[in-house]
Scaffold this motif. Structure first.
Motif, mmCIF file in Angstrom:
data_model
loop_
_atom_site.group_PDB
_atom_site.id
_atom_site.type_symbol
_atom_site.label_atom_id
_atom_site.label_comp_id
_atom_site.label_asym_id
_atom_site.label_seq_id
_atom_site.Cartn_x
_atom_site.Cartn_y
_atom_site.Cartn_z
ATOM 1 N N SER A 151 0.927 -1.151 -0.080
ATOM 2 C CA SER A 151 0.021 -0.177 -0.182
ATOM 3 C C SER A 151 0.894 1.216 0.120
ATOM 4 O O SER A 151 1.854 1.131 0.665
ATOM 5 C CB SER A 151 -0.968 -0.110 1.303
ATOM 6 N N VAL A 152 0.285 2.203 -0.666
ATOM 7 C CA VAL A 152 1.077 3.601 -0.581
ATOM 8 C C VAL A 152 1.489 3.979 0.650
ATOM 9 O O VAL A 152 2.804 4.683 0.579
ATOM 10 C CB VAL A 152 0.379 4.688 -1.412
ATOM 11 N N ASP A 153 0.727 4.136 1.607
ATOM 12 C CA ASP A 153 1.174 4.705 2.765
ATOM 13 C C ASP A 153 1.743 3.441 3.985
ATOM 14 O O ASP A 153 1.996 3.986 5.237
ATOM 15 C CB ASP A 153 0.061 5.408 3.472
ATOM 16 N N ALA A 154 2.004 2.294 3.537
ATOM 17 C CA ALA A 154 2.724 1.596 4.579
ATOM 18 C C ALA A 154 3.902 2.032 5.107
ATOM 19 O O ALA A 154 4.027 1.756 6.355
ATOM 20 C CB ALA A 154 2.573 0.188 3.581
ATOM 21 N N ALA A 155 4.581 2.554 4.373
ATOM 22 C CA ALA A 155 6.231 2.956 4.849
ATOM 23 C C ALA A 155 5.826 3.868 5.839
ATOM 24 O O ALA A 155 6.404 3.773 7.037
ATOM 25 C CB ALA A 155 6.735 3.376 3.674
ATOM 26 N N ASP A 156 4.890 4.916 5.607
ATOM 27 C CA ASP A 156 4.651 6.038 6.562
ATOM 28 C C ASP A 156 3.885 5.372 7.960
ATOM 29 O O ASP A 156 4.243 5.807 9.028
ATOM 30 C CB ASP A 156 3.453 7.041 5.946
ATOM 31 N N GLU A 157 3.215 4.354 7.776
ATOM 32 C CA GLU A 157 2.578 3.635 8.859
ATOM 33 C C GLU A 157 3.589 3.091 9.607
ATOM 34 O O GLU A 157 3.609 3.091 11.093
ATOM 35 C CB GLU A 157 1.419 2.628 8.330
ATOM 36 N N ALA A 158 4.563 2.582 9.028
ATOM 37 C CA ALA A 158 5.734 1.658 9.763
ATOM 38 C C ALA A 158 6.479 2.752 10.473
ATOM 39 O O ALA A 158 6.860 2.702 11.702
ATOM 40 C CB ALA A 158 6.505 0.944 8.913
ATOM 41 N N ARG A 159 6.701 3.982 9.955
ATOM 42 C CA ARG A 159 7.341 4.794 10.591
ATOM 43 C C ARG A 159 6.932 5.611 11.778
ATOM 44 O O ARG A 159 7.542 5.791 12.620
ATOM 45 C CB ARG A 159 7.797 5.953 9.381
ATOM 46 N N TYR A 160 5.538 5.921 11.666
ATOM 47 C CA TYR A 160 4.947 6.495 12.776
ATOM 48 C C TYR A 160 4.748 5.478 13.897
ATOM 49 O O TYR A 160 4.816 5.607 15.036
ATOM 50 C CB TYR A 160 3.200 6.920 12.092
ATOM 51 N N LYS A 161 4.499 4.147 13.598
ATOM 52 C CA LYS A 161 4.347 3.035 14.810
ATOM 53 C C LYS A 161 5.887 3.006 15.330
ATOM 54 O O LYS A 161 5.840 2.799 16.418
ATOM 55 C CB LYS A 161 4.113 1.543 13.657
ATOM 56 N N ALA A 162 7.062 2.988 14.665
ATOM 57 C CA ALA A 162 8.143 3.151 15.188
ATOM 58 C C ALA A 162 8.441 3.944 16.107
ATOM 59 O O ALA A 162 9.019 3.797 17.196
ATOM 60 C CB ALA A 162 9.359 2.933 14.064
ATOM 61 N N LEU A 163 8.154 5.073 15.806
ATOM 62 C CA LEU A 163 8.231 6.406 16.552
ATOM 63 C C LEU A 163 7.421 6.391 17.805
ATOM 64 O O LEU A 163 7.928 6.696 18.950
ATOM 65 C CB LEU A 163 8.212 7.541 15.668
ATOM 66 N N PHE A 164 6.359 6.142 17.599
ATOM 67 C CA PHE A 164 5.142 6.193 18.979
ATOM 68 C C PHE A 164 5.555 4.922 19.832
ATOM 69 O O PHE A 164 5.877 5.066 20.992
ATOM 70 C CB PHE A 164 3.992 5.948 18.261
#
Length: 428
Positions: A151-164
């Protein structure tokens, strides 16, 4: 700025804050899952009473059902067996993990995540109530459809999840199942007496948490909306400091607890958060409470009557500290060891400062003592500007207050006193 306030003197020793008779709270729970639901099975410390929370995994928004019934062990086992049998065709009922509390829910670009406390440590005890620190956490993805890696935003989701989820909650985060850490000892004592005098009080309805010091307030909103604010599943977490120690005075055993509660409003790193905002919240506001208690008497049983609870003695001293409550900041665009102090805006009516002190009056009453510790003598004025502005603000507020409620303003240049050979620092 320090605003010390002390509870009024009590003619009688304060009672230990033992729980009202019949109160039920969760001490541990097990998380199970099926294709369409999560099941949270909570139990009391003796594991004789059980509660159930159901969480729908098919809806976009959090849909939780807090079942009000209290089950026995046998009844809960039968209920779980029925859930397993009814979901055999899609994998049945599976155990996910054991947990000690729900931190809350968070959502980024896709579905919600559930954050759980999976390990805890006991750090103290107040009147028979255990205080815990978080030792480990774990998260669970709520939807039953996993995130697609393409998915297009899967990388962003993974980045936000790692930060939080990279946050370390094992330091400076505390909770209690039966003692309200967001409130002072005096408030909890008085609230207990009020709840003891009312009929029909059960569960945790009598705990009125102070949202100012509930670190996970935002994370709990979905659960509060689905269940209720007084649900046994709601576990406020305090960010700050807790330390307890025992000592002896002339052979009498005592215990000292030091609690620091950090406000969730207008918090931030040094130089980036300063002064007061438009809502009257000051930067890095911390309420500190020192509790001294006799430790040579065992706590009363949970069903003790109010008269039987007057066995131990408690004292509490509370003060708060925070940034100087006027609009100011520091220019950190220039690399300098001591950035200049900038008064953000001049408000002749001190609106934000008034809101700040209005909140203090509502929380603590009067009189309020403002202890200003900024420098009064500097070669190049920096902190001095703040002291002058604060003094003007307090003077303006006092012109609007009755004499018996006026703010007491005390300015002490502690650095100057420390350097002076004529002054006794400890006496000051």
């Amino acid at each position: 700025m320090d605003v010390p306030t002390a509870p009024p003197a009590q003619p009688e020793p304060l009672p230990p804050c033992s729980l009202p008779h019949g109160t039920f709270f969760l001490n541990k729970f097990i998380v199970y899952e099926t294709k369409t639901r999560f099941y949270f099975v909570g139990s009391n410390r003796a594991k004789t009473k059980f509660r159930l929370l159901k969480l729908d995994r098919t809806e976009r928004d959090i849909q939780a059902t807090d079942v009000p019934q209290i089950y026995t062990r046998k009844e809960m086992q039968e209920l779980l067996s029925m859930a397993d049998d009814g979901n055999k065709s899609v994998g049945g009922l599976k155990k996910v993990c054991a947990a000690y509390g729900i931190v809350g829910f968070v959502r980024f670009l896709h579905g919600h995540y559930l954050l759980l406390i999976t390990k805890r440590r006991k750090v103290g005890e107040i009147g028979g109530h255990y205080i815990y620190g978080i030792d480990d956490t774990s998260y669970v993805y709520v939807p039953n459809v996993p995130i697609r890696g393409s998915s297009v935003d899967a990388a962003d989701e993974a980045r936000y999840k790692a930060l939080f989820f990279g946050m370390d909650l094992t330091k400076d985060f505390y909770f209690s199942y039966t003692y309200d850490l967001t409130r002072t000892l005096q408030y909890n004592m008085m609230n207990q007496l009020r709840s003891n005098s009312e009929d029909g009080m059960s569960g945790r309805n009598y705990m009125s948490y102070h949202s100012l010091y509930v670190w996970n307030h935002f994370l709990l909103q979905d659960l509060i909306r689905s269940a209720s604010e007084s649900s046994v599943w709601i576990l406020p977490i305090m960010n700050g400091f807790y330390h307890q120690m025992r000592f002896s005075v002339y052979g009498k055993a005592m215990a000292l607890a030091l609690i620091a509660r950090r406000s969730r409003f207008f918090a931030g790193t040094r130089f980036l958060k300063r002064g007061v905002n438009e809502l009257g919240k000051v930067a890095n506001d911390v309420e500190t409470e020192q509790i001294v208690m006799t430790a040579d008497m065992p706590p009363p049983p949970p069903n003790a009557s109010p008269s039987e609870s007057f066995s131990s003695h408690y004292t509490s001293f509370v003060h708060i500290r925070g940034s100087v409550p006027v609009p100011w900041g520091q220019d950190n665009s220039i690399i300098a060891p001591k950035p200049m102090v900038v008064l953000a805006r001049r408000d002749p009516f001190y609106t934000s400062t008034i809101l700040h002190f209005k909140d203090l009056f509502e929380r603590y009453g009067s009189p309020i003592v403002v202890l200003n510790l900024v420098k009064t003598v500097e070669k190049k004025k920096r902190e001095t500007y703040l002291g002058e502005e604060l003094a003007d603000a307090v003077y303006f507020l006092n012109t609007k207050l009755p004499a018996e409620h006026q703010i007491r303003y005390v300015a002490i240049d502690f650095r100057k006193v420390y350097k002076s050979k004529q002054e006794n620092v400890m006496k000051v």
